[in-house]
Design a protein around this motif. Structure first.
Motif, PDB file in Angstrom:
ATOM      1  N   THR A  42     -40.950  -6.391 112.257  1.00 20.09           N
ATOM      2  CA  THR A  42     -40.036  -5.585 113.067  1.00 20.09           C
ATOM      3  C   THR A  42     -40.338  -5.766 114.544  1.00 20.09           C
ATOM      4  O   THR A  42     -39.431  -5.880 115.375  1.00 20.09           O
ATOM      5  CB  THR A  42     -40.155  -4.102 112.677  1.00 20.09           C
ATOM      6  OG1 THR A  42     -39.808  -3.971 111.300  1.00 20.09           O
ATOM      7  CG2 THR A  42     -39.239  -3.239 113.513  1.00 20.09           C
ATOM      8  N   GLN A  81     -33.006  -1.157 109.957  1.00 11.48           N
ATOM      9  CA  GLN A  81     -33.529  -0.909 108.619  1.00 11.48           C
ATOM     10  C   GLN A  81     -32.855   0.292 107.956  1.00 11.48           C
ATOM     11  O   GLN A  81     -32.547   0.274 106.788  1.00 11.48           O
ATOM     12  CB  GLN A  81     -35.036  -0.687 108.727  1.00 11.48           C
ATOM     13  CG  GLN A  81     -35.757  -0.674 107.417  1.00 11.48           C
ATOM     14  CD  GLN A  81     -37.248  -0.943 107.581  1.00 11.48           C
ATOM     15  OE1 GLN A  81     -37.706  -1.353 108.636  1.00 11.48           O
ATOM     16  NE2 GLN A  81     -37.991  -0.723 106.544  1.00 11.48           N
ATOM     17  N   ASP A 157     -32.950  -6.105 110.124  1.00 13.87           N
ATOM     18  CA  ASP A 157     -34.275  -5.607 109.753  1.00 13.87           C
ATOM     19  C   ASP A 157     -34.225  -5.001 108.358  1.00 13.87           C
ATOM     20  O   ASP A 157     -33.711  -3.909 108.175  1.00 13.87           O
ATOM     21  CB  ASP A 157     -34.757  -4.575 110.781  1.00 13.87           C
ATOM     22  CG  ASP A 157     -36.235  -4.285 110.626  1.00 13.87           C
ATOM     23  OD1 ASP A 157     -36.851  -4.816 109.686  1.00 13.87           O
ATOM     24  OD2 ASP A 157     -36.776  -3.531 111.453  1.00 13.87           O
ATOM     25  N   GLU A 158     -34.775  -5.690 107.416  1.00 19.00           N
ATOM     26  CA  GLU A 158     -34.770  -5.274 106.014  1.00 19.00           C
ATOM     27  C   GLU A 158     -33.431  -4.661 105.624  1.00 19.00           C
ATOM     28  O   GLU A 158     -33.351  -3.492 105.266  1.00 19.00           O
ATOM     29  CB  GLU A 158     -35.893  -4.265 105.759  1.00 19.00           C
ATOM     30  CG  GLU A 158     -37.221  -4.817 106.242  1.00 19.00           C
ATOM     31  CD  GLU A 158     -38.403  -4.342 105.434  1.00 19.00           C
ATOM     32  OE1 GLU A 158     -38.198  -3.912 104.295  1.00 19.00           O
ATOM     33  OE2 GLU A 158     -39.517  -4.424 105.952  1.00 19.00           O
TER      34      GLU A 158
HETATM   35 MG   LIG Z   1     -40.445  -3.190 109.708  1.00 15.52          MG
END
Ligand SMILES: [Mg+2]
Ligand SMILES: Nc1ncnc2c1ncn2[C@@H]1O[C@H](COP(=O)(O)OP(=O)(O)OP(=O)(O)O)[C@@H](O)[C@H]1O
Lengths: 355, 281
Positions: A42, A81, A157-158
Motif C-alpha cells: 500500500t 481497499q 489496492d486489494e
Molecule cells: Mg495494504
C-alpha cells in the motif's frame, strides 16, 4: 516505459516501509504488487499516487519526474481497499464527481457516466447510495469512478479483499477484461498469489519493504531469485537435509532446500510409465491423503523426510500406509541469498519437463 | 417468578428516575414559571421590559450570536485539522481544545482579567492596537469581554461533536476526491460536509444553550449592571437585592431563559431525529 520508480525509500518513524524500491512498467501492462501483509505494498501505491511522500527516490511517469506534483494533478485513478465511495452521493454522482471537477459540460458528464454504468453492468442502479449496494457492486462502482476521468494509470489496492471467494473469482476475470478493454496501465495490490498469477502480466514481489523480484508469473515461478520468493510462490516444503536422497548426493548437508509438490512424483511399483525411473526413486509410505477438490494432496514419508505431491483424481486409487516409489526430480537450493535449481543427477538424460 | 422479579426491578428503576427528574428538574422549572406569574401578567410584563432586562437580553444575544459564529468556524477548522492531517503536536492540540471543559468558568474569567486587565501583561498590546487604529477596545468589564468569555467556555462544543464523526469516517473519501483533482474547498463542501452536517447542527445547539446560560466566566468579567450584564447575571442581581418585588422580577427574567432552553431542547430533538433517519438512506 510508462511508469518508473527509482530508489524509493520511505520511513514511518524508524520503520522502513520501503527500501530502495526500483521498477518500471511498460505502457498498457497489468502488474500485480504481491507480498505478505505489512510488506509495504500500500505504501508503494500511495507514493505513486502522491498520497504519501517518499523520503528518497523519484517517481517518473512518461519520462517526467513527478515528485513535486500533488496527487490531484497526477491524473491517476485509484481504487481503495475499502472502496471509499462517497457515502452521501448516489452511484451516478460518485462516478460523475471526477468529471464535474474537470468542469465538463453537463451533457458530456451524463453521457460518460451512463457509458460507465453500462460498462460495469449496473444499469438502473444509478440512483442508489453506496450502502444500498452489495460488496461486488460497490467494487464495480469504485472501479467506474476511478476510470471515468480517463486516467493514464490505474492503481487498485486489494480490490477484491472485501469480497467472498466466489464473487471474487468472477470479479477478477471481469476486471482483467475491463482493463484490457479500456487499455490502461494498471497496478494492483494483492496478497493472494493465485490472484496475482491469474490476473497479472507481471508480478512484483515485495517483502519487508524490499523488492524481491519482478517478472512474469511463469518466470517468477520457475526461476525464483530469492529464498523468500521460492517459498512464497507455490506451496513449498523447506528441508535442511536431503543427504542420502538418490540423485542429490552432491548437495551439502545443512543447506536450505525447497521442494514443491510438482517436483515430487509418487508411483506404484507396477507403474509402466515410470518403470525405468525406479533406480532414481526412493521408497516411501503414504502418511496422509487430503482431498483438494480437483486433486489429492498426498503426504509421503521417505526415511525421516516428509514430502508432498499432488495426485490427479484420474489416476489409480491409493490408500494410507501404501508403499510407493517417490521420485524427487528437482529441488531449489539456497546459498547466500541466491536460489539454484538442481535436477536429480540420475535423470540427466530424461526430459522432466515432459513428465 | 423470575420474570416478575425482573418487572419489579424495571419499574423500580423507572420510578426512581421519574421521581428524580420530577423533583430536580420539572418542579423547579414549574416553580420558576409560577413565581414569575404570581403577581399577575402586568408585573411580568413590567419586569421583562425593564431597562436592565432589555440591556441584559441584548448583551446575551450579542454574546451568543458572536460566540456561535466564531466557534462554528473555528470548530470546523480545528476538527478538520486534527482528523485529516498528521503533524507534530497533534495530540497536544486536541487536548488543548478540551481545556474549557475541564476548567472552572470562573477561573477562565479571572484569567482573562489577569491577562487583559489593568495590570495584565497583554494590556500594553491592546493599548498599542487601540492607539494605532484609533479604536477604544476594552477587554475587561465590557461587552467584548463578555463575548470573549462566552466564546471561551463554549468553544469545544462544536469541534467535540464533529471530531468523532470525522475520525470514524477516515480519510479515504477525501483522498479519493483529491486524486480526482478536487480542490480543498470542493472536497469539504461535497464530501466532508454531508458527513458532519447533523453533528455540526447539534454542536451549534449545545453551544447556543451554553452561551445563553453561562454564569461563572461572564460574572468574572462583567460588573456593570444595565451595561454589560447578561440575563443570568441580571437574574442573580434581582434576586440578591432581596425585596419581594425584585424576587418576582428575578423569576420573570428566569422564565425567559427557561423558554429559550425549551426551544433549544425541542430543536435538539428534531435534529437528533433527522440525523438518525438520514443515516438510513
Ligand atoms: Mg495494504
Ligand atoms: N501512516 C503510517 N504510520 C506508521 N506506519 C505505517 C503507516 N503506514 C504504514 N505503516 C507501516 O508500514 C508497513 C507497510 O505498510 P503497508 O500498508 O504498505 O503494508 P501492506 O503491504 O499494504 O499490508 P497489507 O497487505 O496488510 O495491506 C507496515 O508495517 C505498517 O505498519
Amino acid at each position: 516505459m510508462y511508469v518508473e520508480m527509482k530508489g524509493i525509500c520511505k520511513k514511518f518513524g524508524n520503520y522502513e516501509a520501503a527500501k530502495n524500491i526500483s521498477f518500471d512498467i511498460e505502457k498498457g501492462k497489468l502488474v500485480a504488487l504481491l507480498g505478505p501483509s505489512g510488506s509495504g505494498k500500500t505504501t508503494i501505491l500511495r507514493i505513486l499516487a502522491g498520497l504519501e511522500t517518499q523520503d528518497e527516490g523519484d517517481v517518473i511517469i512518461e519520462g517526467k519526474v513527478i515528485n513535486d506534483i500533488p496527487a490531484s494533478k497526477r491524473g491517476i485513478g485509484f481504487v481503495f481497499q475499502n472502496y471509499a465511495l462517497f457515502r452521501y452521493m448516489t452511484v451516478y454522482d460518485n462516478i460523475a464527481f471526477g468529471l464535474k471537477v474537470q468542469k465538463m459540460s453537463k451533457e458530456k458528464v451524463h453521457e460518460r457516466v451512463m457509458e460507465m454504468i453500462s460498462l460495469i453492468g449496473l444499469c438502473g442502479l444509478e440512483k442508489r447510495y453506496p450502502d444500498q449496494l452489495s460488496g461486488g457492486q460497490r467494487q464495480r462502482v469504485a472501479f467506474a469512478r476511478a476510470i471515468a476521468p480517463n486516467p493514464q494509470l490505474l492503481l487498485l489496492d486489494e480490490p477484491f479483499a472485501a469480497i467472498d471467494a466466489k464473487v471474487r473469482k468472477e470479479l477478477r476475470s471481469w476486471l482483467k477484461e475491463m482493463i484490457r478493454k479500456v487499455g490502461i496501465t494498471s497496478i494492483f495490490v494483492t496478497h493472494d498469489q493465485e490472484e496475482a498469477v491469474e490476473v497479472a502480466d507481471d508480478i512484483i514481489i515485495i517483502n519487508e519493504g524490499n523488492l524481491e523480484q519482478m517478472g512474469t508469473p511463469s518466470e517468477i515461478y520457475k526461476h525464483p531469485e530469492t529464498p523468500f520468493v521460492a517459498n512464497f510462490i507455490g506451496t513449498s516444503i523447506v528441508l535442511s537435509d536431503l543427504s542420502g536422497f538418490k540423485g542429490f548426493e552432491e548437495i551439502e548437508k545443512g543447506k536450505k532446500v525447497i521442494v514443491r509438490p510438482e517436483f515430487v512424483e509418487a508411483f506404484k511399483s507396477d507403474n509402466k510409465k515410470f518403470h525405468d525411473l525406479i533406480p532414481a526413486a526412493e521408497e516411501g509410505v503414504i502418511e496422509k491423503i487430503e482431498f483438494r477438490g480437483s486433486y489429492l494432496e498426498v503426504t509421503l514419508k521417505v526415511g525421516d523426510v516428509r514430502l508432498v505431491t499432488n495426485r490427479s483424481l484420474e489416476r489409480r486409487s491409493i490408500s494410507v500406509g501404501e508403499k510407493m516409489y517417490v521420485l524427487l526430480h528437482r529441488i531449489y537450493v539456497f546459498d547466500e541469498g541466491t536460489a539454484q535449481r538442481y535436477k536429480n543427477s540420475l535423470l540427466k538424460d530424461v526430459d522432466i519437463e515432459l513428465m | 417468578m423470575k420474570r416478575s422479579r425482573e418487572k419489579i426491578v424495571k419499574w423500580l428503576l423507572i420510578g426512581i428516575t421519574v421521581i428524580f427528574l420530577l423533583f430536580m428538574l420539572v418542579l423547579p422549572m414549574v416553580e420558576v414559571i409560577y413565581r414569575a406569574l404570581k403577581d399577575g401578567l402586568e408585573t411580568y410584563k413590567t419586569a421583562l421590559t425593564a431597562k436592565n432586562t432589555l440591556s441584559a437580553l441584548r448583551v446575551t444575544l450579542i454574546a451568543t450570536v458572536i460566540a456561535l459564529t466564531v466557534n462554528t468556524i473555528l470548530g470546523i477548522i480545528m476538527a478538520w485539522q486534527v482528523t485529516k492531517f498528521d503533524f507534530k503536536g497533534k495530540n497536544i492540540l486536541s487536548t488543548l481544545i478540551d481545556i474549557p471543559f475541564s476548567i472552572s468558568p470562573v477561573i477562565a474569567g479571572l484569567a482573562f482579567i489577569m491577562t487583559f486587565g489593568r495590570s495584565g501583561w497583554a494590556k500594553p498590546v491592546i493599548d498599542g492596537i487601540n492607539n494605532a487604529l484609533g479604536t477604544d477596545i476594552v477587554l475587561v468589564f465590557s461587552v467584548p469581554a463578555v463575548v470573549l468569555a462566552t466564546i471561551f467556555v463554549t468553544f469545544p462544543f462544536i469541534s467535540r461533536e464533529i471530531i468523532p464523526i470525522l475520525h470514524a469516517q477516515g480519510r479515504t473519501e477525501e483522498e479519493a476526491a483529491a486524486l480526482m483533482g478536487a480542490s480543498g474547498m470542493t472536497i469539504f463542501r461535497k464530501v466532508t460536509f454531508p458527513h458532519i452536517k447533523w453533528g455540526l447542527v447539534y454542536g451549534m445547539i449545545l453551544c447556543t444553550a451554553r452561551a445563553f446560560g453561562e454564569f461563572g466566566a461572564v460574572y468574572a468579567v462583567s460588573k456593570a449592571r444595565g451595561k454589560t450584564f447578561t440575563l443570568p447575571l441580571e437574574v442573580d442581581a434581582l434576586y440578591m437585592s432581596g425585596t419581594a418585588d425584585s424576587i418576582t422580577q428575578a423569576f420573570a427574567v428566569s422564565s425567559l431563559l427557561v423558554g429559550m432552553a425549551v426551544i433549544v431542547l425541542i430543536l435538539k430533538n428534531i435534529v437528533e431525529y433527522r440525523g438518525k433517519s438520514k443515516k438510513s438512506v
